[in-house]
Design an enzyme around this catalytic site. Structure first.
Site: not given
Length: 328
Positions: A126, A229, A299
C-alpha cells in the site's frame, strides 16, 4: 503450473512443497504511514507473531498519532531509522494509509541499503510502495511487497495460510517464486503463452506509483515485470491511472504487466457494463506488452510476498502463471 514445471519452493496457490514453521525470528514493527486506530488489531497481530515463536520488538512510536499520521514527520522518519538500525530479520509496517510520499526527500536511503545488506528484510504494501520504489530508485535495493501487521496478521479471522507460508519462506530464505491461475475471463488469448527471463520485478500500489511519476523516486526500469494492485478505486479511476503510465511511456517499456487484486469498489447503473474486465481489454488493445491477470497480491487476505527490485522470470502457459526468483 503443472507439477513438472513448478519449482519446488514456489510459494502461493500453486505451491507444492510442505511448509515448516521457522525458528524464532526478530521482527521489528513500526508505523511509517497512517496512525493505528484499531488497537485491538494491533494487539492481535503482535500476539499471533509471538504465538508463532517470533521475538517481536515494537517501535516506541508505533501507536503515536498526529492528525491522520502515526506521529509527525520527524517522528515517523525516526521510526524508519530505528527499524533500519534494529538488526531485525524483518522490519514490518503496522499499516499503510498515507504519509510516506511527504518523507521521501528526507529519508536516509544509504542507511536502509546498509540494513538490507546486513540481513534486515523490509516488508509492506500500500503506502509502503512509495518507500520501496524510492529505495530502489536511489540505491537499487530489494525489499518485499507483502503483509502489514493490522490488515493481515491482526484481522479478526485467522491469518491466511498462504500468506503465512510465504512469510515463513522469507524468514527461512527458501522462497523461490509465486504461482497462480489466471481468471478465465481475463486470461491471455489462446496460444499466447509467454516467457520473460531476467527482468526486474517492480511495482506495487497503482496510485502510489502514479504519484511518483516525474520525480527522482520512480525507478527508471525498462524491460521489467511491473505488478500493480489497488483498493477502493473504481475501474474508471484505475483506467485513468493506467492511462497516465501509458502516456508517460512507462507501460510500453516493460516486458510484461501483471495485475494483482483491485478490490473494494462499487459499480453503478451509470457504468452500463463498464467494469474491471473492460479496463483490461482496453489496456491490451493499446499495448504490445502482455497483460497478465490474477496475481494473488493486494489488499486481500491471500497474498504472496514479492521481491521488489529482484531479477525474475515470468512464464504463462494457458491460465497457469509463475514468477520465479529462485536464483537470487
Amino acid at each position: 503450473m503443472s507439477s513438472s514445471t513448478t519449482p519446488p519452493h514456489a510459494c502461493g496457490p500453486a505451491c507444492t512443497h510442505e511448509h515448516q514453521r521457522q525458528g524464532p525470528q526478530h521482527i521489528y514493527v513500526y508505523s511509517p504511514s497512517g496512525a493505528v486506530r484499531d488497537k485491538a488489531a494491533f494487539k492481535r497481530g503482535i500476539a499471533r507473531l509471538r504465538a508463532l515463536g517470533h521475538g517481536v520488538e515494537i517501535d516506541p512510536s508505533a501507536l503515536q498519532s498526529h492528525q491522520r499520521f502515526a506521529g509527525d514527520d520527524a517522528t515517523r522518519l525516526a521510526a524508519i531509522e530505528r527499524a533500519a538500525r534494529s538488526g531485525a530479520d524483518v522490519a514490518l509496517i503496522a499499516r499503510g494509509g498515507y504519509g510516506l510520499t511527504r518523507l521521501l526527500d528526507q529519508i536516509d536511503y544509504r542507511l536502509l541499503e546498509h540494513a538490507v545488506a546486513q540481513g534486515t528484510q523490509f516488508v509492506g504494501l500500500s503506502d509502503f510502495t512509495a518507500l520501496q520504489l524510492a529505495l530502489l530508485a536511489q540505491t537499487g535495493t530489494t525489499t518485499w511487497a507483502g503483509p502489514a501487521l493490522l490488515g493481515d496478521l491482526g484481522r479478526p479471522e485467522e491469518p491466511d495460510d498462504i500468506m503465512l507460508a510465504c512469510l515463513d519462506d522469507l524468514l527461512a530464505g527458501q522462497g523461490e517464486g509465486a504461482g497462480w491461475c489466471c481468471p478465465k475471463e481475463k486470461s491471455l488469448p489462446e496460444g499466447q503463452d509467454i516467457y520473460v527471463d531476467d527482468a526486474t520485478l517492480w511495482g506495487g500500489n497503482l496510485a502510489m506509483l502514479c504519484a511518483l511519476v516525474g520525480t527522482p523516486y520512480l525507478p527508471p526500469v525498462q524491460g521489467g515485470v511491473l505488478f500493480l494492485e489497488d483498493v477502493a478505486e473504481h475501474p474508471y479511476r484505475i483506467e485513468r491511472m493506467l492511462t497516465q503510465l501509458l502516456y508517460a511511456g512507462i507501460l510500453g517499456q516493460q516486458k510484461a504487466i501483471v495485475l494483482g487484486q483491485f478490490t473494494d469498489y462499487q459499480l453503478s447503473g451509470h457504468d452500463k457494463g463498464f467494469k474491471l474486465a473492460s479496463v483490461v481489454d482496453w489496456l491490451r488493445s493499446r499495448l504490445a506488452v502482455p497483460v497478465v491477470c490474477g496475481l494473488p497480491f493486494g489488499h486481500v487476505p491471500t497474498k504472496v510476498l514479492l521481491p521488489v527490485g529482484a531479477r525474475v522470470s515470468l512464464s504463462v502457459e494457458g491460465r497457469d502463471a509463475l514468477i520465479y526468483w529462485g536464483h537470487i
